[in-house]
Design an enzyme around this catalytic site. Structure first.
Site, PDB file in Angstrom:
ATOM      1  N   HIS A   1       0.855  -1.184   0.000  1.00 48.15           N
ATOM      2  CA  HIS A   1       0.000   0.000   0.000  1.00 48.15           C
ATOM      3  C   HIS A   1       0.892   1.235   0.000  1.00 48.15           C
ATOM      4  O   HIS A   1       1.726   1.412   0.885  1.00 48.15           O
ATOM      5  CB  HIS A   1      -0.887  -0.008   1.243  1.00 48.15           C
ATOM      6  CG  HIS A   1      -1.867   1.118   1.296  1.00 48.15           C
ATOM      7  ND1 HIS A   1      -2.866   1.293   0.368  1.00 48.15           N
ATOM      8  CD2 HIS A   1      -1.975   2.159   2.163  1.00 48.15           C
ATOM      9  CE1 HIS A   1      -3.561   2.372   0.667  1.00 48.15           C
ATOM     10  NE2 HIS A   1      -3.038   2.914   1.756  1.00 48.15           N
TER      11      HIS A   1
ATOM     12  N   GLY B   1       2.465   5.223   4.364  1.00 50.53           N
ATOM     13  CA  GLY B   1       1.848   5.776   5.561  1.00 50.53           C
ATOM     14  C   GLY B   1       0.457   5.218   5.772  1.00 50.53           C
ATOM     15  O   GLY B   1      -0.082   4.514   4.907  1.00 50.53           O
TER      16      GLY B   1
ATOM     17  N   LYS C   1      -1.081  10.726   1.408  1.00 52.12           N
ATOM     18  CA  LYS C   1      -0.153  10.259   0.365  1.00 52.12           C
ATOM     19  C   LYS C   1      -0.609  10.716  -1.024  1.00 52.12           C
ATOM     20  O   LYS C   1       0.179  11.235  -1.811  1.00 52.12           O
ATOM     21  CB  LYS C   1      -0.032   8.727   0.396  1.00 52.12           C
ATOM     22  CG  LYS C   1       0.469   8.153   1.704  1.00 52.12           C
ATOM     23  CD  LYS C   1       0.648   6.658   1.635  1.00 52.12           C
ATOM     24  CE  LYS C   1      -0.659   5.909   1.452  1.00 52.12           C
ATOM     25  NZ  LYS C   1      -1.589   6.073   2.587  1.00 52.12           N
TER      26      LYS C   1
ATOM     27  N   ASP D   1      -2.107   4.052  -4.460  1.00 54.33           N
ATOM     28  CA  ASP D   1      -2.807   3.060  -3.630  1.00 54.33           C
ATOM     29  C   ASP D   1      -2.098   1.711  -3.572  1.00 54.33           C
ATOM     30  O   ASP D   1      -1.728   1.259  -2.499  1.00 54.33           O
ATOM     31  CB  ASP D   1      -4.260   2.883  -4.083  1.00 54.33           C
ATOM     32  CG  ASP D   1      -5.080   2.121  -3.053  1.00 54.33           C
ATOM     33  OD1 ASP D   1      -4.909   2.409  -1.849  1.00 54.33           O
ATOM     34  OD2 ASP D   1      -5.851   1.248  -3.438  1.00 54.33           O
TER      35      ASP D   1
ATOM     36  N   ARG E   1      17.235  15.236  12.998  1.00 58.58           N
ATOM     37  CA  ARG E   1      17.287  16.601  12.489  1.00 58.58           C
ATOM     38  C   ARG E   1      18.538  16.858  11.645  1.00 58.58           C
ATOM     39  O   ARG E   1      18.629  17.882  10.980  1.00 58.58           O
ATOM     40  CB  ARG E   1      17.235  17.592  13.655  1.00 58.58           C
ATOM     41  CG  ARG E   1      15.945  17.481  14.454  1.00 58.58           C
ATOM     42  CD  ARG E   1      15.889  18.452  15.604  1.00 58.58           C
ATOM     43  NE  ARG E   1      15.831  19.834  15.168  1.00 58.58           N
ATOM     44  CZ  ARG E   1      15.736  20.878  16.001  1.00 58.58           C
ATOM     45  NH1 ARG E   1      15.689  20.668  17.304  1.00 58.58           N
ATOM     46  NH2 ARG E   1      15.698  22.098  15.524  1.00 58.58           N
TER      47      ARG E   1
END
Length: 309
Positions: A139, A154, A160, A178, A244
């Site tokens: 997916h 996600g 998305k 998808d 970061r």
């Protein structure tokens, strides 16, 4: 075992069926390799890879002309009665009447290509390697961003498809929304494609199905793309420590192949399309030998060392 239909290969490679009386329906190919049957046409059938696509080029064609009729018919009989899926004539060579009669007798397709033998062999092998590679479906959304294949993953509804749509408006290309079919072409390469039924469509909650090819043009879609990096979208968690600097790279694994993976926290106001673009360009830069995080680390270390002295 993965298989691909002969009809699909004929369509994709633009091959011509020289004997229409021989049906190609139902013939499946299960080997990504090809065979040039020079030795078999000379009468040597030990270690014959009969399960492969057979390609006859100019050399084999001229050799067959030199054989006497009896020997040629004997070799044709053994060759055509074996379990070969098809024969492709390359370099504008064509079968003789005896070969055509054998093809009809044993119902073996004779195909034709105007391409030279070596380029044709390379194209057949490349195409079959993709089609017959180990495959899984996941997916996600796959987009081509500046030539980099970015797989966006996600939870359902996280954004998305919306990110993909924004990337399309910015000039990038959609491979699939998808469902992503991932093929392991080699130990280094994964190729993503779309299921036939959902190709070029995007689903947007609240709006419905969008036909990308119709709305944005043929330049906005692509059939296949190597997967170079993964971006995982996740809900922002204030208690989670996010990377970061990017000094330590994370990976995710598909079919035994590791792909660089970035986890991107979602928060109102963040422009996902720009983030994905930046990640793709940064990844491309790293492949070219420049790592911004390492460069910053080097500058900091140099500054610390100067201050010490």
């Amino acid at each position: 075992m993965q298989t691909v239909s002969l009809n699909k290969m004929i369509e994709k490679l633009g091959l011509k069926n020289l004997v229409p009386e021989v049906e190609t329906d139902g013939i499946e190919i299960n080997s990504p390799d090809i065979n040039r049957p020079a030795l078999q046409l000379a009468g040597y059938f030990e270690h014959f890879a009969c399960e492969r696509v057979q390609i006859i080029g100019y050399v084999e064609h001229t050799y067959l002309k030199s054989l006497d009729q009896e020997e040629k018919m004997k070799n044709y009989e053994r060759f055509m009665s074996s379990n070969i899926p098809c024969i492709i004539y390359a370099s504008r060579t064509e079968p003789d009447e005896e070969m055509i009669e054998m093809a009809k007798k044993y119902q073996k397709p004779l195909l034709y290509s105007e391409r030279q033998t070596s380029p044709l062999m390379a194209e057949v092998i490349r195409w079959l390697n993709v089609e017959l590679a180990p495959c899984i479906s996941i997916h996600g959304v796959l987009v081509d961003v500046y030539g980099e294949g970015v797989l966006i993953m996600g939870e359902s509804g996280i954004g998305k498809s919306e990110a993909a749509l924004e990337l399309l408006k910015r000039g990038h290309r959609l491979i699939t929304d998808d469902v992503v079919e991932i093929h392991k072409v080699s130990d280094d390469t994964l190729v993503g494609t779309s299921p036939e039924i959902t190709r070029h469509f995007i689903e947007l909650r609240g709006i419905g199905i969008i036909d990308v090819k119709t709305l944005y043009g043929v330049e906005s879609v692509k059939e296949t793309q190597s997967i170079d990096m993964v971006i995982k979208l996740e809900e922002w968690d204030k208690d989670k420590e996010y990377d970061r600097l990017g000094l330590n790279e994370e990976y995710t694994e598909f079919l035994g192949n590791k792909i660089i993976c970035h986890s991107i926290p979602i928060r109102p106001g963040r422009n996902l399309a720009i983030i994905v673009e930046s990640a793709a360009v940064n990844h491309r830069q790293k492949k070219m030998g420049y790592n911004a995080a390492q460069e910053l680390y080097r500058r900091v270390q140099e500054s610390i060392n100067r201050n010490k002295h």
